[in-house]
Design a protein around this motif. Structure first.
Motif, mmCIF file in Angstrom:
data_model
loop_
_atom_site.group_PDB
_atom_site.id
_atom_site.type_symbol
_atom_site.label_atom_id
_atom_site.label_comp_id
_atom_site.label_asym_id
_atom_site.label_seq_id
_atom_site.Cartn_x
_atom_site.Cartn_y
_atom_site.Cartn_z
ATOM 1 N N PHE A 34 12.385 -14.073 34.229
ATOM 2 C CA PHE A 34 11.489 -14.902 33.412
ATOM 3 C C PHE A 34 11.989 -15.009 31.972
ATOM 4 N N SER A 35 12.560 -13.929 31.430
ATOM 5 C CA SER A 35 13.062 -13.972 30.056
ATOM 6 C C SER A 35 14.206 -14.968 29.927
ATOM 7 N N ARG A 36 15.082 -14.998 30.929
ATOM 8 C CA ARG A 36 16.213 -15.934 30.880
ATOM 9 C C ARG A 36 15.757 -17.386 30.912
ATOM 10 N N ASN A 37 14.553 -17.618 31.424
ATOM 11 C CA ASN A 37 14.055 -18.991 31.542
ATOM 12 C C ASN A 37 12.849 -19.230 30.628
ATOM 13 N N GLY A 38 12.665 -18.380 29.627
ATOM 14 C CA GLY A 38 11.453 -18.433 28.805
ATOM 15 C C GLY A 38 11.584 -19.158 27.490
ATOM 16 N N ASP A 39 12.633 -19.959 27.313
ATOM 17 C CA ASP A 39 12.809 -20.709 26.070
ATOM 18 C C ASP A 39 11.652 -21.698 25.883
ATOM 19 N N PRO A 40 10.907 -21.621 24.753
ATOM 20 C CA PRO A 40 9.779 -22.551 24.546
ATOM 21 C C PRO A 40 10.186 -24.015 24.634
ATOM 22 N N GLN A 41 11.431 -24.347 24.243
ATOM 23 C CA GLN A 41 11.862 -25.741 24.318
ATOM 24 C C GLN A 41 11.900 -26.227 25.767
ATOM 25 N N ARG A 42 12.241 -25.314 26.688
ATOM 26 C CA ARG A 42 12.244 -25.695 28.099
ATOM 27 C C ARG A 42 10.827 -26.049 28.556
ATOM 28 N N LEU A 43 9.839 -25.336 28.009
ATOM 29 C CA LEU A 43 8.461 -25.640 28.389
ATOM 30 C C LEU A 43 8.069 -27.048 27.949
ATOM 31 N N PHE A 44 8.528 -27.448 26.762
ATOM 32 C CA PHE A 44 8.265 -28.827 26.326
ATOM 33 C C PHE A 44 8.871 -29.819 27.318
ATOM 34 N N ASP A 45 10.111 -29.549 27.723
ATOM 35 C CA ASP A 45 10.792 -30.462 28.646
ATOM 36 C C ASP A 45 10.072 -30.524 30.000
ATOM 37 N N ILE A 46 9.612 -29.364 30.483
ATOM 38 C CA ILE A 46 8.924 -29.329 31.782
ATOM 39 C C ILE A 46 7.570 -30.030 31.697
ATOM 40 N N GLU A 47 6.868 -29.820 30.579
ATOM 41 C CA GLU A 47 5.566 -30.478 30.398
ATOM 42 C C GLU A 47 5.719 -32.004 30.315
ATOM 43 N N ALA A 48 6.898 -32.448 29.900
ATOM 44 C CA ALA A 48 7.140 -33.893 29.826
ATOM 45 C C ALA A 48 7.596 -34.459 31.161
ATOM 46 N N GLY A 49 7.874 -33.593 32.131
ATOM 47 C CA GLY A 49 8.354 -34.045 33.430
ATOM 48 C C GLY A 49 7.230 -34.567 34.307
ATOM 49 N N GLN A 50 7.611 -35.177 35.399
ATOM 50 C CA GLN A 50 6.617 -35.806 36.264
ATOM 51 C C GLN A 50 5.818 -34.801 37.077
ATOM 52 N N ASP A 51 6.483 -33.734 37.556
ATOM 53 C CA ASP A 51 5.772 -32.804 38.437
ATOM 54 C C ASP A 51 5.419 -31.471 37.770
ATOM 55 N N ARG A 52 5.817 -31.286 36.485
ATOM 56 C CA ARG A 52 5.460 -30.070 35.710
ATOM 57 C C ARG A 52 5.870 -28.796 36.471
ATOM 58 N N PHE A 53 7.040 -28.810 37.020
ATOM 59 C CA PHE A 53 7.499 -27.715 37.876
ATOM 60 C C PHE A 53 8.888 -27.297 37.405
ATOM 61 N N ASP A 54 9.052 -26.028 37.038
ATOM 62 C CA ASP A 54 10.346 -25.522 36.578
ATOM 63 C C ASP A 54 11.202 -25.168 37.799
ATOM 64 N N ARG A 55 11.948 -26.154 38.268
ATOM 65 C CA ARG A 55 12.722 -25.958 39.498
ATOM 66 C C ARG A 55 13.871 -24.970 39.284
ATOM 67 N N VAL A 56 14.414 -24.906 38.069
ATOM 68 C CA VAL A 56 15.488 -23.946 37.795
ATOM 69 C C VAL A 56 14.957 -22.519 37.911
ATOM 70 N N LEU A 57 13.799 -22.280 37.319
ATOM 71 C CA LEU A 57 13.189 -20.951 37.405
ATOM 72 C C LEU A 57 12.841 -20.609 38.853
ATOM 73 N N TYR A 58 12.283 -21.570 39.584
ATOM 74 C CA TYR A 58 11.900 -21.303 40.978
ATOM 75 C C TYR A 58 13.137 -20.947 41.804
ATOM 76 N N ARG A 59 14.256 -21.633 41.523
ATOM 77 C CA ARG A 59 15.488 -21.323 42.235
ATOM 78 C C ARG A 59 15.979 -19.926 41.869
ATOM 79 N N ASP A 60 15.889 -19.581 40.579
ATOM 80 C CA ASP A 60 16.297 -18.233 40.149
ATOM 81 C C ASP A 60 15.435 -17.157 40.806
ATOM 82 N N LEU A 61 14.132 -17.438 40.939
ATOM 83 C CA LEU A 61 13.236 -16.477 41.587
ATOM 84 C C LEU A 61 13.615 -16.288 43.058
#
Length: 375
Positions: free
Chosen positions: A20-47
């Motif tokens: 989670f720390s590796r994927n916890g950049d606040p800027q990434r959250l802005f990008d995900i919130e601007a996406g269509q499905d609001r789903f962090d696919r990179v993080l889900y793949r890492d998990l």
């Protein structure tokens, strides 16, 4: 009570913290919130690649075969970084009931896909606002009827988290005899319509309408109140998630007030600030103890319904106090939507009303006391 973490749990928590720390950049959250499905696919793949999605899945299906006690710390770590993935929805709402009540075919079809990160599951338990008992409310909205080659569902499940991207939904529904069961509904089939909307935390949920949708009854496992069992797991997992959110919010407030100066000294040295944050720390300690107590009672076979209500109540009520105080001590920065601290408030407000509000859980506790339950 024994809340001491085993070596295995510490290892799992460390692993989750790293992912989670590796994927916890606040800027990434802005990008995900601007996406269509609001789903962090990179993080889900890492998990998935780190094995976290497979933690509760048996080894025969590619997982580690751990239980709720071992995986709860993962939700705490998610809360600390606000990782935008449907984690408790998939693991607790989907995998755990499949393991307990699903048959071999259902488990073989879905569990390897979850472990590999190829499937998202969710559960329809968000709408607890009706004052009637939960089972009755579900019976009024969703019924399972024999038809075609198996069972079909008709009715509506309201506010299902991440249903827009879920491959299957676990749905509590009532059969013709009036019994409440848990049904697995693949969303790709006919008769499933999802009306999606934005939640307070900027994630997405859907009102899911079933019109003769094919479903599979989770019919194996122990004879018990299956909906009650499922809700206890959900309440405890959500309380763990909120515990992580509040801990991180208090940490951020402590860092901010230690660096922000007025009259030449950090504002953290002002009693009016320090005392408020001390109260927040006490609240987070209480939240952690209550969810651990619910977890310990559930996983050791002790009566746990009251403890789960207590944990979810504290998560909702104390979580809200912490979020408001953290925003308050940040002054104007607390209202700045480009500054990350506001997200703790959004997630807390959403979770406070997920699977029952604080007031609803308090009412359930009062009813249990009235029935002679020992808290």
């Amino acid at each position: 009570m024994d809340f001491q973490l085993a070596e295995e749990q510490v290892t799992v928590n460390d692993l989750a913290r790293d992912v989670f720390s590796r994927n916890g950049d606040p800027q990434r959250l802005f990008d995900i919130e601007a996406g269509q499905d609001r789903f962090d696919r990179v993080l889900y793949r890492d998990l998935a690649e780190s094995g976290i999605l497979g933690l509760p899945v048996p080894e025969e299906h590619g997982g580690a075969g751990l239980g709720l006690w071992e995986i709860a710390g993962v939700f705490v770590e998610q809360g600390r970084t606000l990782g935008t993935v449907p984690l408790w929805e998939t693991l607790v709402g989907g995998v755990l009931p499949l393991l307990r009540y699903g048959n071999a075919k259902q488990q073989a079809e879905w569990l390897p896909r979850v472990t590999a990160g190829d499937a998202v599951l969710t559960v329809a338990v968000d709408d607890l606002t009706d004052t009637r008992p939960y089972g009755a409310r579900v019976r009024a909205r969703s019924g399972a009827e024999p038809g075609g080659d198996g069972v079909t569902l008709s009715g509506t499940a309201v506010g299902v988290r991440s249903a827009h991207l879920a491959d299957a939904i676990i749905v509590p529904a009532t059969d013709e005899a009036g019994a409440v069961g848990l049904y697995l509904v693949p969303t790709a089939g006919a008769g499933v319509r999802r009306d999606t909307f934005e939640r307070t935390d900027r994630g997405l949920a859907s009102d899911v309408r079933f019109d003769g949708a094919a479903a599979g009854l989770l019919a194996d496992g122990p004879e018990e109140d299956r909906l009650d069992w499922l809700l206890r797991q959900v309440w405890t997992a959500v309380a763990a998630l909120q515990s992580g959110i509040s801990q991180a919010a208090v940490r951020q407030a402590a860092d901010y007030t230690s660096g922000r100066e007025q009259f030449g000294v950090p504002i953290a040295t002002f009693q009016a600030v320090a005392h408020q944050l001390a109260d927040c720390h006490i609240d987070t300690e209480a939240m952690e103890v209550t969810y651990l107590n619910a977890l310990w009672r559930e996983t050791t076979g002790r009566p746990s319904r009251a403890a789960a209500h207590v944990a979810k109540y504290w998560a909702a009520e104390a979580g809200d106090r912490v979020a408001r105080t953290v925003q308050h001590v940040h002054g104007g920065m607390g209202a700045d939507v480009t500054y990350p601290v506001h997200r703790y408030m959004l997630w807390t407000t959403q979770l406070a009303n997920t699977a029952g509000s604080g007031a609803w859980h308090l009412q359930q506790l009062a009813d249990l006391v009235g029935e002679g339950e020992q808290l």
